[in-house]
Structures are given as structure tokens and as C-alpha cells.
Design a protein around this motif. Structure first.
Motif, PDB file in Angstrom:
ATOM      1  N   ILE A  39      -3.794   2.517  -6.686  1.00  0.00           N
ATOM      2  CA  ILE A  39      -4.026   3.958  -6.858  1.00  0.00           C
ATOM      3  C   ILE A  39      -4.210   4.649  -5.514  1.00  0.00           C
ATOM      4  O   ILE A  39      -3.631   5.704  -5.263  1.00  0.00           O
ATOM      5  N   GLU A  40      -5.006   4.046  -4.645  1.00  0.00           N
ATOM      6  CA  GLU A  40      -5.331   4.681  -3.367  1.00  0.00           C
ATOM      7  C   GLU A  40      -4.227   4.561  -2.319  1.00  0.00           C
ATOM      8  O   GLU A  40      -4.183   5.344  -1.381  1.00  0.00           O
ATOM      9  N   VAL A  41      -3.351   3.566  -2.459  1.00  0.00           N
ATOM     10  CA  VAL A  41      -2.262   3.364  -1.506  1.00  0.00           C
ATOM     11  C   VAL A  41      -0.938   3.310  -2.279  1.00  0.00           C
ATOM     12  O   VAL A  41      -0.437   2.222  -2.577  1.00  0.00           O
ATOM     13  N   PRO A  42      -0.382   4.468  -2.610  1.00  0.00           N
ATOM     14  CA  PRO A  42       0.859   4.487  -3.401  1.00  0.00           C
ATOM     15  C   PRO A  42       2.014   3.711  -2.765  1.00  0.00           C
ATOM     16  O   PRO A  42       2.870   3.180  -3.473  1.00  0.00           O
ATOM     17  N   ALA A  43       2.021   3.603  -1.450  1.00  0.00           N
ATOM     18  CA  ALA A  43       3.088   2.867  -0.764  1.00  0.00           C
ATOM     19  C   ALA A  43       3.039   1.370  -1.078  1.00  0.00           C
ATOM     20  O   ALA A  43       4.043   0.667  -0.908  1.00  0.00           O
ATOM     21  N   LEU A  44       1.900   0.881  -1.573  1.00  0.00           N
ATOM     22  CA  LEU A  44       1.779  -0.535  -1.909  1.00  0.00           C
ATOM     23  C   LEU A  44       2.801  -0.922  -2.969  1.00  0.00           C
ATOM     24  O   LEU A  44       3.463  -1.947  -2.853  1.00  0.00           O
ATOM     25  N   ARG A  45       2.953  -0.104  -3.990  1.00  0.00           N
ATOM     26  CA  ARG A  45       3.914  -0.388  -5.064  1.00  0.00           C
ATOM     27  C   ARG A  45       5.328  -0.493  -4.503  1.00  0.00           C
ATOM     28  O   ARG A  45       6.054  -1.431  -4.798  1.00  0.00           O
ATOM     29  N   HIS A  46       5.718   0.477  -3.683  1.00  0.00           N
ATOM     30  CA  HIS A  46       7.072   0.474  -3.121  1.00  0.00           C
ATOM     31  C   HIS A  46       7.292  -0.744  -2.223  1.00  0.00           C
ATOM     32  O   HIS A  46       8.369  -1.337  -2.227  1.00  0.00           O
ATOM     33  N   THR A  47       6.263  -1.102  -1.487  1.00  0.00           N
ATOM     34  CA  THR A  47       6.378  -2.250  -0.589  1.00  0.00           C
ATOM     35  C   THR A  47       6.512  -3.552  -1.383  1.00  0.00           C
ATOM     36  O   THR A  47       7.378  -4.372  -1.092  1.00  0.00           O
ATOM     37  N   ALA A  80       0.165 -15.987  -6.253  1.00  0.00           N
ATOM     38  CA  ALA A  80       1.258 -16.875  -5.845  1.00  0.00           C
ATOM     39  C   ALA A  80       2.177 -17.184  -7.028  1.00  0.00           C
ATOM     40  O   ALA A  80       3.412 -17.189  -6.876  1.00  0.00           O
ATOM     41  N   LEU A  81       1.597 -17.413  -8.202  1.00  0.00           N
ATOM     42  CA  LEU A  81       2.392 -17.684  -9.400  1.00  0.00           C
ATOM     43  C   LEU A  81       3.244 -16.471  -9.779  1.00  0.00           C
ATOM     44  O   LEU A  81       4.429 -16.604 -10.081  1.00  0.00           O
ATOM     45  N   VAL A  82       2.644 -15.303  -9.744  1.00  0.00           N
ATOM     46  CA  VAL A  82       3.368 -14.068 -10.082  1.00  0.00           C
ATOM     47  C   VAL A  82       4.551 -13.887  -9.133  1.00  0.00           C
ATOM     48  O   VAL A  82       5.661 -13.547  -9.567  1.00  0.00           O
ATOM     49  N   LEU A  83       4.342 -14.130  -7.865  1.00  0.00           N
ATOM     50  CA  LEU A  83       5.427 -14.017  -6.881  1.00  0.00           C
ATOM     51  C   LEU A  83       6.495 -15.086  -7.115  1.00  0.00           C
ATOM     52  O   LEU A  83       7.692 -14.790  -7.030  1.00  0.00           O
ATOM     53  N   LYS A  84       6.072 -16.298  -7.411  1.00  0.00           N
ATOM     54  CA  LYS A  84       7.015 -17.391  -7.661  1.00  0.00           C
ATOM     55  C   LYS A  84       7.921 -17.069  -8.853  1.00  0.00           C
ATOM     56  O   LYS A  84       9.112 -17.375  -8.845  1.00  0.00           O
ATOM     57  N   GLU A  85       7.352 -16.432  -9.861  1.00  0.00           N
ATOM     58  CA  GLU A  85       8.099 -16.093 -11.076  1.00  0.00           C
ATOM     59  C   GLU A  85       8.824 -14.742 -10.968  1.00  0.00           C
ATOM     60  O   GLU A  85       9.374 -14.265 -11.954  1.00  0.00           O
ATOM     61  N   ASP A  86       8.806 -14.147  -9.781  1.00  0.00           N
ATOM     62  CA  ASP A  86       9.462 -12.856  -9.534  1.00  0.00           C
ATOM     63  C   ASP A  86       8.960 -11.755 -10.471  1.00  0.00           C
ATOM     64  O   ASP A  86       9.735 -10.929 -10.962  1.00  0.00           O
ATOM     65  N   ARG A  87       7.662 -11.717 -10.692  1.00  0.00           N
ATOM     66  CA  ARG A  87       7.049 -10.712 -11.567  1.00  0.00           C
ATOM     67  C   ARG A  87       6.164  -9.746 -10.777  1.00  0.00           C
ATOM     68  O   ARG A  87       5.345  -9.043 -11.355  1.00  0.00           O
ATOM     69  N   GLU A  88       6.340  -9.706  -9.458  1.00  0.00           N
ATOM     70  CA  GLU A  88       5.459  -8.883  -8.634  1.00  0.00           C
ATOM     71  C   GLU A  88       5.505  -7.393  -8.985  1.00  0.00           C
ATOM     72  O   GLU A  88       4.549  -6.664  -8.766  1.00  0.00           O
TER      73      GLU A  88
END
Length: 179
Positions: A39-47, A80-88
Motif C-alpha cells: 500500500i505504501e510503496v505502489p512501485a513494489l507491485r510493478h517491480t 521462496a516457494l511463491v517465487l519458485k512457483e511463479d506466483r509472485e
């Protein structure tokens, strides 16, 4: 598959693991911090959604967003699991789903006290205890100072709202006089 369904499944699995290892409160704090970071750093989602950014950098960013070194090992393993499964791209929804499931499991109710001036901690505590006794749950209490209400207070929790502000009383009198 639907984002909501996937997010809830991941969140439910995380809550089960956290509950089994008795660290659900720590993971809850981590997930609140992650949701707040989005919420506080909207650029986080895009990154995080950027397919060109390396998974290691995403991992570093997300671990920082959940508290860095103070984050639980389970939270770090979950990321790490979320990233491994490409669900970030769904991790914000997973964090919010975890928060919702945790609150439901622990009977946590969110409350808000709005006053015209800052109140003493004892007064805030009395209001919290009153809400907890009425709801038979734990209350996460937020206080806000809003000089616009002139005096009195507005108490909100669950679906309940008590407006004992001077502003609402004056508006009520004004509306009565207009009739």
C-alpha cells in the motif's frame, strides 16, 4: 484458476504451517507488514511483477518488505516457494488472505476510535475492553484524531458504529430545525 482461490489456498497452507509450529502471530505480523508495504510503496507491485527482474532480487525485496532479518524463517520459505512457483504476482493477495484467515481463526475484530483531540491511553484501553467484552474477541484498535468532529467520539468496530460526536449532534439539530 482464479486469483482469489489460489491466494486463499496459499494463505490457508501458510496459516496451517504457522499454527502447527506455533508462530502464527509472527507470520501474521510479517503478512501485515507485507500488505502495508504494498500500500505504501505502489512501485513494489510493478517491480515484483516485472518478468525481467531476477528471482533473487525479488526475494530480497519481498524479504525486506516482511521485516528483513526479523521475518520468520517460515515466512521467508513461503516467499521462496511463491517465487519458485511463479506466483509472485499474487503475493499481495496471499498476504491479505492470510490476515483475513488469521483474524477469523483468532476472533480478531478491528476497531477504530476517532476523537477531536488525543485521548489518554487509559481511555483508549477502557474503550478497547468495552468492545472486547461485547464481541468476546480480541480487538485491534486504531485511534485517530479528527478535529472536524469538534468534540465527543466516533467508535467503529465490526458492523457497529456509535457516533457521539458534537458534529453529528449539531447536524441532527440543524436537520430538525430545517423541517
Amino acid at each position: 484458476m482464479d486469483i482469489g482461490v489460489i491466494s486463499v489456498r496459499y494463505a490457508r497452507a501458510l496459516l496451517k504451517s504457522a499454527t502447527d509450529t506455533n508462530i502464527e502471530d509472527t507470520v501474521y505480523a510479517n503478512m501485515q507488514l507485507l500488505a502495508k508495504s504494498y500500500i505504501e510503496v505502489p512501485a513494489l507491485r510493478h517491480t515484483i511483477d516485472n518478468p525481467m527482474l531476477a528471482k533473487e532480487k525479488k526475494l530480497m525485496l519481498l524479504e525486506t518488505a516482511v521485516g528483513g532479518d526479523s521475518a520468520s524463517p517460515l515466512t521467508k520459505a513461503f516467499i521462496a516457494l511463491v517465487l519458485k512457483e511463479d506466483r509472485e504476482n499474487m503475493i499481495q493477495f496471499m498476504a491479505n488472505s492470510y490476515i483475513t484467515l488469521y483474524r477469523k481463526q483468532k476472533n480478531v475484530i478491528r476497531g477504530k476510535l476517532t476523537t477531536a483531540v488525543a485521548v489518554a491511553p487509559e481511555t483508549e484501553q477502557k474503550m478497547r475492553h468495552m468492545v472486547e467484552s461485547r464481541t468476546k474477541g480480541i480487538v485491534e484498535f486504531e485511534t485517530e484524531v479528527d478535529p472536524e468532529i469538534i468534540g465527543g467520539f466516533v467508535l467503529e468496530y465490526d458492523t457497529y458504529r456509535m457516533d457521539a460526536s458534537v458534529k453529528s449532534k449539531l447536524n441532527s439539530i440543524l436537520n430538525t430545525l430545517k423541517k
